[in-house]
Scaffold this motif. Structure first.
Motif: not given
Length: 100
Positions: A36-53
């Motif tokens: 689920a974390k990998d999916i978040f990072v992948r989708i977040g990159s197209s929305y200018n979202v950066t995972l912190e924790e």
């Protein structure tokens, strides 16, 4: 924390998102959380979202992330929840049995 910037502004937008499993069933494993974390990072990159924790328990996930002011947060969260739910149910069939 380091401030973000673009051409005309300096900003720091941090969000704390808690996603809970339906009926608070205890279905999250370490492997599923990483997926689920990998999916978040992948989708977040197209929305200018950066995972912190990222932290999880068996029935919920805590996500700390940063975003740009022009990010449409409702569209991002909707895209993430839809994609992660569909992919987790497909790749982890034991979840489907526990929830239904």
């Amino acid at each position: 924390m380091k401030l973000d910037n673009n051409n005309h502004s300096v900003f720091l937008l941090c969000y704390h998102l808690v996603l809970v499993v339906k009926y608070r069933r205890k279905v999250f494993s370490d492997q599923m959380s990483q997926y689920a974390k990998d999916i978040f990072v992948r989708i977040g990159s197209s929305y200018n979202v950066t995972l912190e924790e990222w932290n999880h328990d068996q029935d919920h996930v805590h996500i700390m992330f940063r975003a740009h002011p022009n990010t449409e947060m409702s569209k991002f969260i909707n895209a993430y929840k839809s994609a992660s739910s569909r992919l987790i149910k497909k790749d982890f069939p034991e979840v489907r049995r526990k929830l239904w």
